[in-house]
Design a protein around this motif. Structure first.
Motif, PDB file in Angstrom:
ATOM      1  N   UNK A  24      78.056  56.445  -3.303  1.00 36.22           N
ATOM      2  CA  UNK A  24      77.739  56.869  -4.662  1.00 36.22           C
ATOM      3  C   UNK A  24      77.642  58.397  -4.711  1.00 36.22           C
ATOM      4  N   UNK A  25      77.739  58.946  -5.900  1.00 34.38           N
ATOM      5  CA  UNK A  25      77.666  60.395  -6.072  1.00 34.38           C
ATOM      6  C   UNK A  25      76.230  60.883  -5.910  1.00 34.38           C
ATOM      7  N   UNK A  26      76.086  62.201  -5.753  1.00 34.98           N
ATOM      8  CA  UNK A  26      74.739  62.772  -5.671  1.00 34.98           C
ATOM      9  C   UNK A  26      73.923  62.431  -6.912  1.00 34.98           C
ATOM     10  N   UNK A  27      74.534  62.566  -8.083  1.00 38.91           N
ATOM     11  CA  UNK A  27      73.812  62.294  -9.332  1.00 38.91           C
ATOM     12  C   UNK A  27      73.381  60.833  -9.411  1.00 38.91           C
ATOM     13  N   UNK A  28      74.265  59.924  -8.977  1.00 38.10           N
ATOM     14  CA  UNK A  28      73.914  58.505  -8.982  1.00 38.10           C
ATOM     15  C   UNK A  28      72.792  58.201  -8.005  1.00 38.10           C
ATOM     16  N   UNK A  29      72.810  58.872  -6.849  1.00 39.09           N
ATOM     17  CA  UNK A  29      71.760  58.668  -5.861  1.00 39.09           C
ATOM     18  C   UNK A  29      70.412  59.138  -6.389  1.00 39.09           C
ATOM     19  N   UNK A  30      70.395  60.310  -7.003  1.00 39.19           N
ATOM     20  CA  UNK A  30      69.138  60.837  -7.540  1.00 39.19           C
ATOM     21  C   UNK A  30      68.594  59.902  -8.617  1.00 39.19           C
ATOM     22  N   UNK A  31      69.455  59.432  -9.501  1.00 37.56           N
ATOM     23  CA  UNK A  31      68.997  58.515 -10.551  1.00 37.56           C
ATOM     24  C   UNK A  31      68.504  57.200  -9.969  1.00 37.56           C
ATOM     25  N   UNK A  32      69.111  56.736  -8.878  1.00 41.12           N
ATOM     26  CA  UNK A  32      68.636  55.520  -8.227  1.00 41.12           C
ATOM     27  C   UNK A  32      67.209  55.708  -7.725  1.00 41.12           C
ATOM     28  N   UNK A  33      66.947  56.841  -7.078  1.00 45.37           N
ATOM     29  CA  UNK A  33      65.595  57.107  -6.581  1.00 45.37           C
ATOM     30  C   UNK A  33      64.621  57.268  -7.741  1.00 45.37           C
ATOM     31  N   UNK A  34      65.053  57.940  -8.799  1.00 46.05           N
ATOM     32  CA  UNK A  34      64.183  58.091  -9.974  1.00 46.05           C
ATOM     33  C   UNK A  34      63.819  56.748 -10.590  1.00 46.05           C
ATOM     34  N   UNK A  35      64.737  55.788 -10.522  1.00 44.16           N
ATOM     35  CA  UNK A  35      64.513  54.485 -11.156  1.00 44.16           C
ATOM     36  C   UNK A  35      63.560  53.603 -10.369  1.00 44.16           C
ATOM     37  N   UNK A  36      63.289  53.944  -9.108  1.00 44.15           N
ATOM     38  CA  UNK A  36      62.434  53.120  -8.261  1.00 44.15           C
ATOM     39  C   UNK A  36      60.966  53.357  -8.577  1.00 44.15           C
ATOM     40  N   UNK A  37      60.176  52.308  -8.443  1.00 50.58           N
ATOM     41  CA  UNK A  37      58.730  52.485  -8.556  1.00 50.58           C
ATOM     42  C   UNK A  37      58.139  53.035  -7.258  1.00 50.58           C
ATOM     43  N   UNK A  38      58.822  52.783  -6.149  1.00 50.93           N
ATOM     44  CA  UNK A  38      58.358  53.261  -4.847  1.00 50.93           C
ATOM     45  C   UNK A  38      59.563  53.646  -3.997  1.00 50.93           C
ATOM     46  N   UNK A  39      59.468  54.766  -3.306  1.00 44.66           N
ATOM     47  CA  UNK A  39      60.413  55.104  -2.250  1.00 44.66           C
ATOM     48  C   UNK A  39      59.738  54.815  -0.918  1.00 44.66           C
ATOM     49  N   UNK A  40      60.527  54.379   0.066  1.00 48.58           N
ATOM     50  CA  UNK A  40      59.930  53.998   1.346  1.00 48.58           C
ATOM     51  C   UNK A  40      60.729  54.586   2.498  1.00 48.58           C
ATOM     52  N   UNK A  41      60.020  55.132   3.482  1.00 44.56           N
ATOM     53  CA  UNK A  41      60.621  55.584   4.744  1.00 44.56           C
ATOM     54  C   UNK A  41      59.959  54.771   5.856  1.00 44.56           C
ATOM     55  N   UNK A  42      60.632  53.717   6.353  1.00 42.13           N
ATOM     56  CA  UNK A  42      60.025  52.828   7.351  1.00 42.13           C
ATOM     57  C   UNK A  42      60.338  53.203   8.795  1.00 42.13           C
ATOM     58  N   UNK A  43      60.853  54.398   9.029  1.00 42.58           N
ATOM     59  CA  UNK A  43      61.388  54.774  10.338  1.00 42.58           C
ATOM     60  C   UNK A  43      60.339  54.708  11.449  1.00 42.58           C
ATOM     61  N   UNK A  44      60.822  54.371  12.636  1.00 40.51           N
ATOM     62  CA  UNK A  44      59.979  54.437  13.822  1.00 40.51           C
ATOM     63  C   UNK A  44      59.803  55.878  14.272  1.00 40.51           C
ATOM     64  N   UNK A  45      60.792  56.703  13.962  1.00 44.15           N
ATOM     65  CA  UNK A  45      60.742  58.121  14.345  1.00 44.15           C
ATOM     66  C   UNK A  45      61.671  58.899  13.429  1.00 44.15           C
ATOM     67  N   UNK A  46      61.270  60.100  13.051  1.00 47.40           N
ATOM     68  CA  UNK A  46      62.132  61.039  12.342  1.00 47.40           C
ATOM     69  C   UNK A  46      61.829  62.442  12.858  1.00 47.40           C
ATOM     70  N   UNK A  47      62.891  63.240  13.014  1.00 46.91           N
ATOM     71  CA  UNK A  47      62.688  64.637  13.378  1.00 46.91           C
ATOM     72  C   UNK A  47      62.213  65.477  12.207  1.00 46.91           C
ATOM     73  N   UNK A  48      62.521  65.015  10.977  1.00 47.51           N
ATOM     74  CA  UNK A  48      62.019  65.661   9.764  1.00 47.51           C
ATOM     75  C   UNK A  48      61.827  64.623   8.657  1.00 47.51           C
ATOM     76  N   UNK A  49      62.876  64.023   8.187  1.00 45.82           N
ATOM     77  CA  UNK A  49      62.964  63.032   7.111  1.00 45.82           C
ATOM     78  C   UNK A  49      63.292  63.676   5.770  1.00 45.82           C
ATOM     79  N   UNK A  50      64.577  63.981   5.612  1.00 45.59           N
ATOM     80  CA  UNK A  50      65.071  64.453   4.319  1.00 45.59           C
ATOM     81  C   UNK A  50      64.866  63.426   3.217  1.00 45.59           C
TER      82      UNK A  50
END
Length: 439
Positions: free
Chosen positions: A313-339
């Motif tokens: 998907x495009x950047x704009x579509x991705x941003x709107x997808x995240x905006x539409x969510x009630x919750x964003x989740x990062x379930x990673x076991x490890x991240x060096x930063x987490x963009x």
């Protein structure tokens, strides 16, 4: 001659003051932003360095970087052995150009990953042919033998996190002796990366957690490692009240078949959550795996209609997808930063995240800017997601606090300024070393 002309002229000498724009070669052996954080790093850092007035030439291999206006791209092609739709392909005879190509194929045939080494060898040849054209060379985690020695300009390297962390997690997840042997062979290049890292004069990394991992895993001396936080494009990743919120929607960015990303625990958490909140559903930004732990968990829990994967998907579509969510989740076991954490927070979408690696540095304190849970704990994830979905006031408070945290700490403009300061320090260090040798 103007300062801009001096900065871009191939005949200009080394930087001679702290104000002149720099001529930067930014190396990336895998630079497409859809392939992961390294591609995102190259795209946004190069753009912001150009905005600061510097000249940036990105030198990359397939999949080639996507760049914004200002930075230029020089293609340094590999044999592209892992391209879609024919990964692990055998090239035709007419594709071989030299011994580096032969090495690349031989390494793949024997189960190894050749790209960091072979890209570094091609980059060394290319840079030596252009000696004097750059003030500084910035390597984006190639860490190949070809980058040792004189390249014609001082070298600064970014290590997002040691790939030895990925190796350990993949080994822990591997089933059987044959699979474990295959994982060890694939990650054989990490030995090279450790040897190269220990010889580098200047290493940048993106978090304090990664700094410690680089020292512990790769043996790089503390005084050579410098933290420059990266961040989100806060103009693109921003709140937009016109985007409708979808009840029960949870969004995450993850590759289904990468154990480090912890997606299987989020799928298990969703199954638990749906017993109390049946409208809860998950949208995964990433490639669906048809086999493996995540695919099995989706089938076991009957979540085929509750988990959707989106890709391309495009950047704009991705941003709107995240905006539409009630919750964003990062379930990673490890991240060096987490963009993904920083980007979701920048939209004002409330975040549930684990405490794996550097994620707490980005996401902030539990209950203040996010809800934090231990990595690998599906029950804790389910409880935090349920709490967030059931409390609109909590979502609003954490969403606003999360965006403010990103605005004050994690922007690409600040990352570019910090990186440029380390370029100048590396140039000065190189100049001082030349002066000592000349005495």
């Amino acid at each position: 001659m103007t300062a801009e002309a001096v900065a871009t002229s191939p005949f200009a000498g080394p930087a001679d003051d702290g104000e002149r724009p720099l001529r930067i070669a930014l190396l990336t052996y895998k630079g497409n932003p859809f392939c992961g954080g390294q591609g995102v790093y190259v795209r946004h850092l190069s753009r912001e360095l150009v905005r600061l007035g510097h000249s940036v030439e990105v030198i990359g291999a397939q999949p080639y970087p996507v760049l914004d206006t200002g930075a230029t791209l020089t293609e340094l092609p590999s044999l592209d052995l892992y391209r879609s739709p024919d990964p692990f392909r055998t090239p035709g005879r007419d594709e071989y150009r030299d011994w580096i190509d032969a090495l690349e194929v031989a390494t793949m045939w024997t189960g190894g990953f050749p790209e960091p080494l072979t890209f570094s060898l091609r980059a060394r040849r290319h840079l030596r042919d252009r000696a004097g054209e750059f003030d500084v060379i910035h390597d984006n985690q190639t860490l190949g033998y070809g980058l040792l020695g004189d390249l014609g300009a001082p070298l600064v390297t970014t290590i997002h996190h040691p790939i030895t962390v990925d190796r350990k997690l993949d080994l822990d997840a591997a089933q059987g002796r044959v699979k474990r042997a295959s994982v060890r062979r694939w990650y054989a290049f990490t030995r090279m990366q450790g040897r190269v890292a220990r010889k580098l004069p200047s290493v940048l990394t993106v978090s304090g957690s990664s700094r410690q991992e680089i020292a512990d895993h790769l043996g790089v001396r503390d005084e050579r490692i410098h933290v420059v936080h990266i961040g989100a494009d806060t103009d693109l990743w921003s709140p937009d009240a016109s985007v409708a919120e979808v009840p029960g929607r949870i969004v995450t960015t993850s590759s289904a078949d990468v154990p480090l990303k912890g997606l299987v625990f989020l799928v298990e958490a969703l199954a638990k959550l749906r017993t109390e909140q049946p409208d809860a559903h998950l949208v995964v930004v990433g490639k669906r795996a048809e086999q493996g732990p995540v695919a099995r968990a989706i089938e076991t829990y009957g979540l085929q209609d509750a988990v959707r994967f989106v890709k391309g998907i495009t950047d704009a579509e991705l941003v709107d997808l995240v905006r539409s969510a009630q919750v964003a989740c990062v379930p990673s076991l490890y991240e060096g930063f987490s963009l993904p954490a920083a980007e979701a927070m920048a939209t004002g979408t409330p975040l549930v995240a684990t405490t794996g690696g550097a994620i707490p540095e980005v996401a902030g304190p539990d209950g203040e800017t996010c809800l934090a849970v231990p990595p690998g704990d599906a029950g804790a994830l389910a409880a935090a997601l349920g709490r967030m979905l059931g409390d609109p006031q909590l979502r609003a408070r954490l969403g606003a606090a999360g965006r403010e945290r990103v605005l004050t700490r994690f922007t690409w403009a600040a990352a570019a300024e910090g990186t440029a300061a380390h370029y100048r320090a590396a140039i000065e260090q190189s100049r001082a070393a030349r002066s000592r040798r000349a005495r």
